[in-house]
Design an enzyme around this catalytic site. Sequence first.
Site, PDB file in Angstrom:
ATOM      1  N   SER A 129     -18.276  24.561-124.488  1.00 25.54           N
ATOM      2  CA  SER A 129     -18.237  25.971-124.084  1.00 25.54           C
ATOM      3  C   SER A 129     -16.805  26.410-123.817  1.00 25.54           C
ATOM      4  O   SER A 129     -15.966  25.617-123.397  1.00 25.54           O
ATOM      5  CB  SER A 129     -19.067  26.151-122.808  1.00 25.54           C
ATOM      6  OG  SER A 129     -18.799  27.403-122.217  1.00 25.54           O
ATOM      7  N   TYR A 154     -20.694  23.829-113.848  1.00 28.32           N
ATOM      8  CA  TYR A 154     -21.238  23.858-115.217  1.00 28.32           C
ATOM      9  C   TYR A 154     -20.109  23.628-116.221  1.00 28.32           C
ATOM     10  O   TYR A 154     -20.198  22.752-117.077  1.00 28.32           O
ATOM     11  CB  TYR A 154     -21.926  25.197-115.492  1.00 28.32           C
ATOM     12  CG  TYR A 154     -22.061  25.498-116.960  1.00 28.32           C
ATOM     13  CD1 TYR A 154     -21.169  26.368-117.594  1.00 28.32           C
ATOM     14  CD2 TYR A 154     -23.042  24.889-117.721  1.00 28.32           C
ATOM     15  CE1 TYR A 154     -21.270  26.618-118.951  1.00 28.32           C
ATOM     16  CE2 TYR A 154     -23.144  25.140-119.076  1.00 28.32           C
ATOM     17  CZ  TYR A 154     -22.255  26.001-119.685  1.00 28.32           C
ATOM     18  OH  TYR A 154     -22.339  26.238-121.033  1.00 28.32           O
ATOM     19  N   LYS A 158     -19.159  20.370-118.931  1.00 30.96           N
ATOM     20  CA  LYS A 158     -18.857  20.496-120.368  1.00 30.96           C
ATOM     21  C   LYS A 158     -17.543  19.778-120.685  1.00 30.96           C
ATOM     22  O   LYS A 158     -17.442  19.030-121.663  1.00 30.96           O
ATOM     23  CB  LYS A 158     -18.755  21.971-120.765  1.00 30.96           C
ATOM     24  CG  LYS A 158     -20.087  22.725-120.774  1.00 30.96           C
ATOM     25  CD  LYS A 158     -21.041  22.152-121.799  1.00 30.96           C
ATOM     26  CE  LYS A 158     -22.307  22.979-121.935  1.00 30.96           C
ATOM     27  NZ  LYS A 158     -23.272  22.374-122.879  1.00 30.96           N
TER      28      LYS A 158
HETATM   29  C1  WQD Z   1     -20.117  38.867-120.021  1.00 31.01           C
HETATM   30  C2  WQD Z   1     -19.436  40.097-119.449  1.00 31.01           C
HETATM   31  C3  WQD Z   1     -19.454  40.182-117.049  1.00 31.01           C
HETATM   32  C4  WQD Z   1     -23.829  40.579-116.738  1.00 31.01           C
HETATM   33  C5  WQD Z   1     -21.271  33.057-119.593  1.00 31.01           C
HETATM   34  C6  WQD Z   1     -21.118  31.641-119.174  1.00 31.01           C
HETATM   35  C7  WQD Z   1     -20.510  30.848-120.290  1.00 31.01           C
HETATM   36  C8  WQD Z   1     -21.248  31.058-121.591  1.00 31.01           C
HETATM   37  C9  WQD Z   1     -21.428  32.530-121.910  1.00 31.01           C
HETATM   38  C10 WQD Z   1     -22.615  29.102-121.952  1.00 31.01           C
HETATM   39  C11 WQD Z   1     -18.571  39.790-118.224  1.00 31.01           C
HETATM   40  C12 WQD Z   1     -20.277  41.323-117.646  1.00 31.01           C
HETATM   41  C13 WQD Z   1     -22.533  40.434-117.217  1.00 31.01           C
HETATM   42  C14 WQD Z   1     -24.200  41.792-116.093  1.00 31.01           C
HETATM   43  C15 WQD Z   1     -21.988  42.648-116.461  1.00 31.01           C
HETATM   44  N1  WQD Z   1     -22.502  30.411-121.563  1.00 31.01           N
HETATM   45  N2  WQD Z   1     -21.639  41.464-117.080  1.00 31.01           N
HETATM   46  N3  WQD Z   1     -23.262  42.787-115.979  1.00 31.01           N
HETATM   47  O1  WQD Z   1     -19.678  35.263-117.916  1.00 31.01           O
HETATM   48  O2  WQD Z   1     -18.557  35.562-120.191  1.00 31.01           O
HETATM   49  O3  WQD Z   1     -20.009  33.617-119.817  1.00 31.01           O
HETATM   50  O4  WQD Z   1     -22.053  33.123-120.771  1.00 31.01           O
HETATM   51  O5  WQD Z   1     -21.773  28.402-122.431  1.00 31.01           O
HETATM   52  O6  WQD Z   1     -20.592  29.505-119.900  1.00 31.01           O
HETATM   53  O7  WQD Z   1     -20.238  31.607-118.104  1.00 31.01           O
HETATM   54  O8  WQD Z   1     -21.028  35.902-119.974  1.00 31.01           O
HETATM   55  O9  WQD Z   1     -22.802  37.549-120.343  1.00 31.01           O
HETATM   56  O10 WQD Z   1     -22.472  36.588-117.996  1.00 31.01           O
HETATM   57  O11 WQD Z   1     -20.776  38.199-118.945  1.00 31.01           O
HETATM   58  O12 WQD Z   1     -21.156  43.568-116.331  1.00 31.01           O
HETATM   59  O13 WQD Z   1     -25.369  41.981-115.624  1.00 31.01           O
HETATM   60  O14 WQD Z   1     -20.435  41.013-119.004  1.00 31.01           O
HETATM   61  O15 WQD Z   1     -18.683  40.614-115.937  1.00 31.01           O
HETATM   62  O16 WQD Z   1     -17.439  40.647-118.280  1.00 31.01           O
HETATM   63  P1  WQD Z   1     -19.728  35.139-119.403  1.00 31.01           P
HETATM   64  P2  WQD Z   1     -21.868  37.048-119.283  1.00 31.01           P
END
Ligand code: WQD
Length: 345
Positions: A129, A154, A158
Amino acid sequence: MSLHILVTGGAGYIGSHVCVALLEGGYQVTVIDNFSNSHPEAVARVNKIADGAINVIETDLADEGSIDFIRKEIGGRPVHGAIHLAGLKAVGESVAKPALYYHTNINSTLNLIEVMRMVGSNTVVFSSSATVYGEGNKNPLTETALNYMPTNPYGRTKLYNENILRDLYIADNDWRIANLRYFNPVGAHPSGLIGEDPQGIPNNLFPYIAQVAVGRREKLSVFGSDYPTRDGSGVRDYIHVQDLASGHVAALQFLHNQSAGCSADINLGTGKGVSVFEAIAAFERVSSRTIPFEVTARRPGDLAEVYADVTLASQLLAWQAQYDIDQMCADHWRWQMQNPAGYTG
Ligand code: WQD
């Protein structure tokens, strides 16, 4: 004779799409899954999509007893490699339950290694990841980055798994290892039969937006609009799960084509960043639904911008992401509309 591949976590979101790509590539597939965060129905639908006959071994790979159980279930069938996706993946949960994450994610890898020794295979594609980069690296993130500072247990599991597999190769150069660093997987198979089915309240942006669009959630919370990005919202490298799946097959082919063992860390992304507001607009465009949202405080631990340098994947695997953000939204939306309550609905 077609090659036989083990897919751990093969009933999950990424795993099910990887299994379709493997079957369509002429491989035989055995799924190893305990269905703790996935559904047997997903495997049935994979078989339907790809006219396959997946062998399923239901066991918890993190339990030591699974090693012998898997060996007996495989019997004398040759095994030509493993794609290792089994593990827990919720960042917030990993902060609350670190011991569970280290037990599950590390032991499943150590046990898989023992299985591979027993069945005489040395080829492993690992589901890593972008969280291994953590903070302090400049975008676009490259595999030659020097400091790896995951900000949660997490992400650390990885990174530790990458190091375990890399050290295996250093100790015995016959091992063939590809650590694939996913950025943000989204979307679904175009049939709408398989897709992301998070349990409870989605942690990630796309499943949450999709549940708002289908009426399961009232509105989206945008976690901050004061980031130093082009529109103030968080920027990520979203990659279609179909592109991710083809990247796994390309990595497997790369490993099989090597004349000797190897170990490679490879980003799987598009190389482009998309902001939260841009993702909302794209989803509204393709679904013709309004996505109500409210800007709230930043989510602790979030970075402003994360996107990949994808040069190495292109050079080593002759692979590039093909789908754009609108296609990701359209396919995610089709899955959500056809399965408003996921696989259990
Ligand atoms: C994306 C953007 C949030 C939810 C995660 C894991 C990572 C990988 C991918 C496995 C950010 C914003 C999110 C919401 C929002 N998974 N957001 N409202 O955090 O980049 O990564 O998923 O490998 O390990 O950490 O993905 O989709 O949670 O967030 O505004 O309800 O959307 O702040 O900018 P992230 P995400």
